[in-house]
Scaffold this motif. Structure first.
Motif, PDB file in Angstrom:
ATOM      1  N   MET A  85      54.051  28.140  59.229  1.00  9.90           N
ATOM      2  CA  MET A  85      52.917  27.232  59.069  1.00  9.90           C
ATOM      3  C   MET A  85      53.068  26.127  60.113  1.00  9.90           C
ATOM      4  SD  MET A  85      51.262  25.295  55.758  1.00  9.90           S
ATOM      5  CE  MET A  85      52.753  24.630  55.120  1.00  9.90           C
ATOM      6  N   ASP A  86      52.034  25.964  60.931  1.00  2.00           N
ATOM      7  CA  ASP A  86      52.062  24.953  61.980  1.00  2.00           C
ATOM      8  C   ASP A  86      50.783  24.137  61.931  1.00  2.00           C
ATOM      9  OD1 ASP A  86      53.211  23.564  64.079  1.00  2.00           O
ATOM     10  OD2 ASP A  86      52.456  24.931  65.610  1.00  2.00           O
ATOM     11  N   VAL A  87      50.866  22.907  62.373  1.00  2.00           N
ATOM     12  CA  VAL A  87      49.725  21.999  62.340  1.00  2.00           C
ATOM     13  C   VAL A  87      49.567  21.326  63.689  1.00  2.00           C
ATOM     14  CG1 VAL A  87      51.076  20.047  61.455  1.00  2.00           C
ATOM     15  CG2 VAL A  87      48.622  20.128  61.043  1.00  2.00           C
ATOM     16  N   THR A  88      48.330  21.049  64.030  1.00  2.00           N
ATOM     17  CA  THR A  88      48.032  20.295  65.240  1.00  2.00           C
ATOM     18  C   THR A  88      47.080  19.167  64.871  1.00  2.00           C
ATOM     19  OG1 THR A  88      47.244  20.437  67.516  1.00  2.00           O
ATOM     20  CG2 THR A  88      46.141  21.824  65.912  1.00  2.00           C
ATOM     21  N   TYR A  89      47.157  18.087  65.610  1.00  2.00           N
ATOM     22  CA  TYR A  89      46.357  16.898  65.319  1.00  2.00           C
ATOM     23  C   TYR A  89      45.574  16.464  66.545  1.00  2.00           C
ATOM     24  CZ  TYR A  89      49.657  16.355  61.497  1.00  2.00           C
ATOM     25  OH  TYR A  89      50.427  16.568  60.397  1.00  2.00           O
ATOM     26  N   ARG A  90      44.464  15.814  66.286  1.00  2.00           N
ATOM     27  CA  ARG A  90      43.675  15.131  67.297  1.00  2.00           C
ATOM     28  C   ARG A  90      43.391  15.967  68.545  1.00  2.00           C
ATOM     29  NH1 ARG A  90      46.481  11.570  64.454  1.00  2.00           N
ATOM     30  NH2 ARG A  90      45.532   9.651  63.796  1.00  2.00           N
ATOM     31  N   THR A  91      43.099  17.240  68.333  1.00  2.00           N
ATOM     32  CA  THR A  91      42.674  18.083  69.449  1.00  2.00           C
ATOM     33  C   THR A  91      41.173  17.958  69.663  1.00  2.00           C
ATOM     34  OG1 THR A  91      42.486  19.960  67.963  1.00  2.00           O
ATOM     35  CG2 THR A  91      44.547  19.742  69.193  1.00  2.00           C
ATOM     36  N   GLU A  99      57.886  16.622  54.893  1.00  2.00           N
ATOM     37  CA  GLU A  99      58.074  16.717  53.452  1.00  2.00           C
ATOM     38  C   GLU A  99      56.856  17.288  52.722  1.00  2.00           C
ATOM     39  OE1 GLU A  99      59.801  13.433  51.352  1.00  2.00           O
ATOM     40  OE2 GLU A  99      60.930  12.826  53.133  1.00  2.00           O
ATOM     41  N   GLU A 100      55.642  16.968  53.213  1.00  2.00           N
ATOM     42  CA  GLU A 100      54.438  17.485  52.557  1.00  2.00           C
ATOM     43  C   GLU A 100      54.408  19.014  52.628  1.00  2.00           C
ATOM     44  OE1 GLU A 100      54.240  15.043  54.887  1.00  2.00           O
ATOM     45  OE2 GLU A 100      53.518  13.321  53.749  1.00  2.00           O
ATOM     46  N   GLU A 101      54.694  19.573  53.800  1.00  2.00           N
ATOM     47  CA  GLU A 101      54.697  21.023  53.957  1.00  2.00           C
ATOM     48  C   GLU A 101      55.809  21.664  53.132  1.00  2.00           C
ATOM     49  OE1 GLU A 101      54.818  22.208  58.075  1.00  2.00           O
ATOM     50  OE2 GLU A 101      53.074  20.984  58.581  1.00  2.00           O
ATOM     51  N   ILE A 102      56.995  21.095  53.194  1.00  2.00           N
ATOM     52  CA  ILE A 102      58.133  21.645  52.455  1.00  2.00           C
ATOM     53  C   ILE A 102      57.861  21.628  50.953  1.00  2.00           C
ATOM     54  CG2 ILE A 102      60.571  21.247  51.849  1.00  2.00           C
ATOM     55  CD1 ILE A 102      60.894  20.205  54.785  1.00  2.00           C
ATOM     56  N   TRP A 114      50.717  39.094  48.765  1.00  2.00           N
ATOM     57  CA  TRP A 114      51.459  38.291  49.737  1.00  2.00           C
ATOM     58  C   TRP A 114      52.588  37.526  49.062  1.00  2.00           C
ATOM     59  CZ3 TRP A 114      50.074  32.829  51.443  1.00  2.00           C
ATOM     60  CH2 TRP A 114      50.820  32.446  52.560  1.00  2.00           C
ATOM     61  N   LYS A 115      53.824  37.882  49.390  1.00  2.00           N
ATOM     62  CA  LYS A 115      55.012  37.211  48.855  1.00  2.00           C
ATOM     63  C   LYS A 115      56.092  37.187  49.933  1.00  2.00           C
ATOM     64  CE  LYS A 115      53.989  38.438  44.186  1.00  2.00           C
ATOM     65  NZ  LYS A 115      54.100  39.320  43.105  1.00  2.00           N
ATOM     66  N   PRO A 116      55.971  36.286  50.916  1.00  2.00           N
ATOM     67  CA  PRO A 116      56.966  36.270  51.990  1.00  2.00           C
ATOM     68  C   PRO A 116      58.343  35.845  51.484  1.00  2.00           C
ATOM     69  CG  PRO A 116      55.512  34.381  52.190  1.00  2.00           C
ATOM     70  CD  PRO A 116      54.970  35.243  51.082  1.00  2.00           C
ATOM     71  N   VAL A 117      59.372  36.437  52.072  1.00  2.00           N
ATOM     72  CA  VAL A 117      60.745  36.086  51.712  1.00  2.00           C
ATOM     73  C   VAL A 117      61.097  34.710  52.274  1.00  2.00           C
ATOM     74  CG1 VAL A 117      63.165  36.774  51.944  1.00  2.00           C
ATOM     75  CG2 VAL A 117      61.396  38.518  51.655  1.00  2.00           C
ATOM     76  N   PHE A 118      60.643  34.435  53.508  1.00  2.00           N
ATOM     77  CA  PHE A 118      60.921  33.172  54.184  1.00  2.00           C
ATOM     78  C   PHE A 118      59.624  32.535  54.678  1.00  2.00           C
ATOM     79  CE2 PHE A 118      64.585  35.935  54.970  1.00  2.00           C
ATOM     80  CZ  PHE A 118      65.587  35.178  54.401  1.00  2.00           C
ATOM     81  N   PHE A 119      59.656  31.201  54.788  1.00  2.00           N
ATOM     82  CA  PHE A 119      58.527  30.460  55.340  1.00  2.00           C
ATOM     83  C   PHE A 119      59.090  29.398  56.275  1.00  2.00           C
ATOM     84  CE2 PHE A 119      54.191  30.930  53.601  1.00  2.00           C
ATOM     85  CZ  PHE A 119      53.503  30.276  54.613  1.00  2.00           C
ATOM     86  N   MET A 120      58.577  29.322  57.472  1.00  2.00           N
ATOM     87  CA  MET A 120      59.000  28.316  58.439  1.00  2.00           C
ATOM     88  C   MET A 120      57.950  27.223  58.540  1.00  2.00           C
ATOM     89  SD  MET A 120      60.847  29.955  61.815  1.00  2.00           S
ATOM     90  CE  MET A 120      59.451  29.686  62.815  1.00  2.00           C
ATOM     91  N   CYS A 121      58.407  25.973  58.623  1.00  2.00           N
ATOM     92  CA  CYS A 121      57.497  24.845  58.830  1.00  2.00           C
ATOM     93  C   CYS A 121      58.260  23.780  59.609  1.00  2.00           C
ATOM     94  CB  CYS A 121      56.966  24.309  57.501  1.00  2.00           C
ATOM     95  SG  CYS A 121      58.204  23.585  56.426  1.00  2.00           S
ATOM     96  N   THR A 143      50.713  16.902  50.116  1.00  2.00           N
ATOM     97  CA  THR A 143      51.250  18.045  49.386  1.00  2.00           C
ATOM     98  C   THR A 143      50.186  18.689  48.519  1.00  2.00           C
ATOM     99  OG1 THR A 143      53.474  17.091  49.398  1.00  2.00           O
ATOM    100  CG2 THR A 143      53.017  18.764  47.730  1.00  2.00           C
ATOM    101  N   SER A 144      49.391  17.884  47.812  1.00  2.00           N
ATOM    102  CA  SER A 144      48.372  18.444  46.916  1.00  2.00           C
ATOM    103  C   SER A 144      47.313  19.227  47.693  1.00  2.00           C
ATOM    104  CB  SER A 144      47.731  17.351  46.078  1.00  2.00           C
ATOM    105  OG  SER A 144      47.095  16.399  46.906  1.00  2.00           O
ATOM    106  N   SER A 145      46.903  18.740  48.867  1.00  2.00           N
ATOM    107  CA  SER A 145      45.924  19.469  49.682  1.00  2.00           C
ATOM    108  C   SER A 145      46.500  20.795  50.163  1.00  2.00           C
ATOM    109  CB  SER A 145      45.500  18.634  50.891  1.00  2.00           C
ATOM    110  OG  SER A 145      44.715  17.554  50.497  1.00  2.00           O
ATOM    111  N   LEU A 146      47.754  20.770  50.600  1.00  2.00           N
ATOM    112  CA  LEU A 146      48.385  21.999  51.093  1.00  2.00           C
ATOM    113  C   LEU A 146      48.595  23.004  49.971  1.00  2.00           C
ATOM    114  CD1 LEU A 146      50.963  20.497  53.622  1.00  2.00           C
ATOM    115  CD2 LEU A 146      48.777  21.605  54.118  1.00  2.00           C
ATOM    116  N   VAL A 147      48.970  22.528  48.796  1.00  2.00           N
ATOM    117  CA  VAL A 147      49.132  23.420  47.642  1.00  2.00           C
ATOM    118  C   VAL A 147      47.796  24.082  47.315  1.00  2.00           C
ATOM    119  CG1 VAL A 147      49.532  23.463  45.146  1.00  2.00           C
ATOM    120  CG2 VAL A 147      51.151  22.306  46.643  1.00  2.00           C
TER     121      VAL A 147
END
Length: 163
Positions: A91-97, A157-160, A145-152, A128-132
């Motif tokens: 999961m990756d995020v970009t801002y102000r593009t 902290e919000e993503e985690i 969909w049940k991934p074993v691992f997730f990278m962020c 966190t609530s928006s991402l959930v």
């Protein structure tokens, strides 16, 4: 008042586009929740755009506390998530593009060639609530969909917490 009016106009444009895309691409998944409008109707005309023809967006406003969310997944992305998303997802995020101060998120998976985007979403805030909520929507579209691992991001902290 002008900022609120411009926000309402932008949301009306997004609603029209998503409605059009739902008809053009019936196999794609779309979720759109706009903020509550202050006025009953919003008309879009050329006076509401800048010199480049882009609609002007003001600051966010909502009396009810519901936040703007846009989530989109194509049928191909759904298939690729099913094929390659069981081991690890990113999961990756970009801002102000763009001129809008909204975060744009991507869910990616490693395919047989490269990493590929299998979902994109725009929450109003990075909380966190928006991402959930968005991840719950994505999970409902992809029940297997049940991934074993997730990278962020390491210190996000919000993503985690959401994951």
């Amino acid at each position: 008042m002008m900022k609120i009016r411009n926000t309402n106009i932008d949301q009306a444009v997004v609603e029209q586009l998503v409605s059009k895309w739902r008809k053009e691409y019936p196999n794609n998944d779309f979720f759109l929740r706009t903020k509550k409008r202050n006025d009953a109707t919003v008309e879009v005309n050329s006076d509401d755009s800048d010199e480049m023809g882009n609609f002007i967006m003001g600051d966010s406003y909502n009396a009810d506390g519901e936040k703007f969310h846009y989530v989109h997944q194509t049928a191909l992305q759904r298939r690729l998530l099913e094929l390659y998303g069981s081991e690890i997802c990113l999961m990756d995020v970009t801002y102000r593009t763009t001129r809008y101060a909204l975060p744009l998120y991507f869910i990616c998976v490693p395919s047989n060639v490269n990493y590929i985007t299998v979902d994109s979403f725009i929450p109003e805030t990075k909380s966190t609530s928006s991402l959930v909520e968005v991840l719950t929507i994505l999970k409902s579209w992809n029940p297997k969909w049940k991934p074993v691992f997730f990278m962020c991001d390491y210190a996000d902290e919000e993503e985690i917490n959401a994951l």
